[in-house]
Scaffold this motif. Structure first.
Motif, mmCIF file in Angstrom:
data_model
loop_
_atom_site.group_PDB
_atom_site.id
_atom_site.type_symbol
_atom_site.label_atom_id
_atom_site.label_comp_id
_atom_site.label_asym_id
_atom_site.label_seq_id
_atom_site.Cartn_x
_atom_site.Cartn_y
_atom_site.Cartn_z
ATOM 1 N N MET A 189 40.210 18.047 -32.981
ATOM 2 C CA MET A 189 40.070 17.156 -34.075
ATOM 3 C C MET A 189 40.679 17.621 -35.314
ATOM 4 S SD MET A 189 36.396 15.675 -35.927
ATOM 5 C CE MET A 189 36.365 15.143 -37.535
ATOM 6 N N GLN A 190 41.489 17.001 -35.969
ATOM 7 C CA GLN A 190 42.347 17.442 -37.290
ATOM 8 C C GLN A 190 41.314 17.602 -38.335
ATOM 9 O OE1 GLN A 190 45.610 14.670 -36.697
ATOM 10 N NE2 GLN A 190 46.925 16.126 -36.555
ATOM 11 N N GLU A 191 41.413 18.541 -39.173
ATOM 12 C CA GLU A 191 40.864 18.763 -40.366
ATOM 13 C C GLU A 191 41.656 18.216 -41.508
ATOM 14 O OE1 GLU A 191 38.494 22.020 -43.239
ATOM 15 O OE2 GLU A 191 39.998 22.658 -41.609
ATOM 16 N N LYS A 192 40.971 17.341 -42.342
ATOM 17 C CA LYS A 192 41.600 16.691 -43.549
ATOM 18 C C LYS A 192 40.993 17.138 -44.836
ATOM 19 C CE LYS A 192 43.399 12.313 -41.625
ATOM 20 N NZ LYS A 192 43.469 11.009 -42.300
ATOM 21 N N VAL A 193 41.727 17.496 -45.480
ATOM 22 C CA VAL A 193 41.333 18.041 -47.018
ATOM 23 C C VAL A 193 42.012 17.236 -48.087
ATOM 24 C CG1 VAL A 193 41.031 20.396 -46.100
ATOM 25 C CG2 VAL A 193 43.171 19.810 -46.996
ATOM 26 N N CYS A 194 41.362 17.530 -49.300
ATOM 27 C CA CYS A 194 42.028 16.715 -50.389
ATOM 28 C C CYS A 194 42.918 17.814 -51.252
ATOM 29 C CB CYS A 194 40.869 16.589 -51.385
ATOM 30 S SG CYS A 194 41.576 16.059 -52.949
ATOM 31 N N PRO A 195 44.231 17.483 -51.347
ATOM 32 C CA PRO A 195 45.200 18.103 -51.634
ATOM 33 C C PRO A 195 44.838 18.665 -53.058
ATOM 34 C CG PRO A 195 45.931 15.794 -51.640
ATOM 35 C CD PRO A 195 44.588 15.899 -50.971
ATOM 36 N N LEU A 196 44.361 18.025 -53.801
ATOM 37 C CA LEU A 196 43.966 18.435 -55.264
ATOM 38 C C LEU A 196 42.786 19.474 -55.352
ATOM 39 C CD1 LEU A 196 45.681 16.074 -56.342
ATOM 40 C CD2 LEU A 196 44.210 15.735 -58.130
ATOM 41 N N CYS A 197 42.035 19.174 -54.439
ATOM 42 C CA CYS A 197 40.740 20.084 -54.255
ATOM 43 C C CYS A 197 41.263 21.405 -53.824
ATOM 44 C CB CYS A 197 39.551 19.535 -53.526
ATOM 45 S SG CYS A 197 38.634 18.411 -54.211
ATOM 46 N N ASN A 198 42.261 21.502 -52.968
ATOM 47 C CA ASN A 198 42.569 22.501 -52.472
ATOM 48 C C ASN A 198 44.003 23.107 -53.110
ATOM 49 O OD1 ASN A 198 41.048 23.122 -49.939
ATOM 50 N ND2 ASN A 198 41.289 20.938 -50.080
ATOM 51 N N ALA A 199 44.337 22.641 -54.301
ATOM 52 C CA ALA A 199 45.322 23.127 -55.105
ATOM 53 C C ALA A 199 46.625 23.222 -54.553
ATOM 54 C CB ALA A 199 45.096 24.638 -55.465
ATOM 55 N N LEU A 200 46.839 22.159 -53.446
ATOM 56 C CA LEU A 200 47.919 21.998 -52.814
ATOM 57 C C LEU A 200 49.012 21.033 -53.423
ATOM 58 C CD1 LEU A 200 46.422 21.575 -49.265
ATOM 59 C CD2 LEU A 200 47.528 23.426 -50.035
ATOM 60 N N GLN A 201 48.426 20.258 -54.327
ATOM 61 C CA GLN A 201 49.172 19.225 -55.246
ATOM 62 C C GLN A 201 48.671 19.237 -56.544
ATOM 63 O OE1 GLN A 201 49.049 15.074 -53.224
ATOM 64 N NE2 GLN A 201 48.894 14.317 -55.384
ATOM 65 N N ALA A 202 49.916 19.174 -57.601
ATOM 66 C CA ALA A 202 49.676 18.844 -58.684
ATOM 67 C C ALA A 202 49.482 17.472 -58.989
ATOM 68 C CB ALA A 202 50.764 19.702 -59.626
ATOM 69 N N VAL A 203 48.679 17.216 -59.985
ATOM 70 C CA VAL A 203 48.416 15.763 -60.866
ATOM 71 C C VAL A 203 49.834 15.449 -61.637
ATOM 72 C CG1 VAL A 203 47.118 14.492 -62.338
ATOM 73 C CG2 VAL A 203 46.091 16.130 -61.056
ATOM 74 N N THR A 204 50.228 14.144 -61.294
ATOM 75 C CA THR A 204 51.509 13.763 -61.582
ATOM 76 C C THR A 204 51.450 12.358 -62.721
ATOM 77 O OG1 THR A 204 52.125 12.629 -59.718
ATOM 78 C CG2 THR A 204 52.931 14.878 -59.932
ATOM 79 N N GLU A 205 49.936 12.078 -62.497
ATOM 80 C CA GLU A 205 49.716 10.833 -63.321
ATOM 81 C C GLU A 205 50.059 11.070 -64.818
ATOM 82 O OE1 GLU A 205 48.824 7.934 -62.220
ATOM 83 O OE2 GLU A 205 49.271 8.939 -60.060
ATOM 84 N N ILE A 206 50.582 9.740 -65.314
ATOM 85 C CA ILE A 206 51.024 9.543 -66.818
ATOM 86 C C ILE A 206 49.907 9.034 -67.507
ATOM 87 C CG2 ILE A 206 52.623 8.973 -68.477
ATOM 88 C CD1 ILE A 206 53.387 11.365 -66.860
ATOM 89 N N CYS A 207 49.266 9.499 -68.664
ATOM 90 C CA CYS A 207 48.457 8.484 -69.517
ATOM 91 C C CYS A 207 48.943 7.407 -69.758
ATOM 92 C CB CYS A 207 48.006 9.410 -70.624
ATOM 93 S SG CYS A 207 47.055 8.485 -72.015
ATOM 94 N N PRO A 208 47.965 6.204 -69.429
ATOM 95 C CA PRO A 208 48.743 5.125 -69.839
ATOM 96 C C PRO A 208 48.648 4.561 -71.381
ATOM 97 C CG PRO A 208 46.495 4.629 -68.865
ATOM 98 C CD PRO A 208 46.949 6.194 -68.730
ATOM 99 N N ASN A 209 47.887 5.405 -71.929
ATOM 100 C CA ASN A 209 47.553 5.265 -73.507
ATOM 101 C C ASN A 209 48.870 6.027 -74.219
ATOM 102 O OD1 ASN A 209 45.359 3.805 -73.489
ATOM 103 N ND2 ASN A 209 43.920 5.402 -73.740
ATOM 104 N N CYS A 210 49.154 7.327 -73.985
ATOM 105 C CA CYS A 210 50.213 7.991 -74.921
ATOM 106 C C CYS A 210 51.192 8.458 -74.018
ATOM 107 C CB CYS A 210 49.208 9.017 -75.356
ATOM 108 S SG CYS A 210 48.554 10.344 -74.804
ATOM 109 N N GLY A 211 51.234 8.460 -72.864
ATOM 110 C CA GLY A 211 52.361 9.041 -71.980
ATOM 111 C C GLY A 211 52.575 10.388 -71.650
ATOM 112 N N GLU A 212 51.301 11.212 -72.004
ATOM 113 C CA GLU A 212 51.010 12.523 -71.613
ATOM 114 C C GLU A 212 50.924 12.831 -70.170
ATOM 115 O OE1 GLU A 212 51.518 15.443 -73.541
ATOM 116 O OE2 GLU A 212 52.321 14.242 -74.994
#
Ligand SMILES: [Zn+2]
Ligand SMILES: [Zn+2]
Length: 78
Positions: A1-24
């Motif tokens: 059985m393969q283990e699935k993990v959250c890439p954010l919880c495990n610091a494998l991926q950075a957040v790349t979302e942009i704020c819809p209000n101000c663009g930050e």
């Protein structure tokens, strides 16, 4: 059985979302587990169904304008 993990919880991926209000760039406020306890009523409606489907909910917030939003991130196989 393969283990699935959250890439954010495990610091494998950075957040790349942009704020819809101000663009930050938005920052990860942590998994929703940090905000709701295991016996919270939110667990039934929010977390468990998504987790079962292979997603981890995160609270993203904008440090510039304080906008925040919940986003589901797909778990990855390690
Ligand atoms: Zn996560
Ligand atoms: Zn913003």
């Amino acid at each position: 059985m393969q283990e699935k993990v959250c890439p954010l919880c495990n610091a494998l991926q950075a957040v790349t979302e942009i704020c819809p209000n101000c663009g930050e760039n938005m920052v990860d406020g942590g998994g929703i587990n940090d905000y709701v306890g295991p016996y919270s009523p939110y667990m039934d409606s929010l977390h468990m169904p998504l987790q079962n489907e292979g997603y981890c909910l995160h609270l993203l917030f904008c440090p510039a304008c304080k906008y925040d939003t919940l986003m589901a991130f797909a778990l990855i196989t390690v």
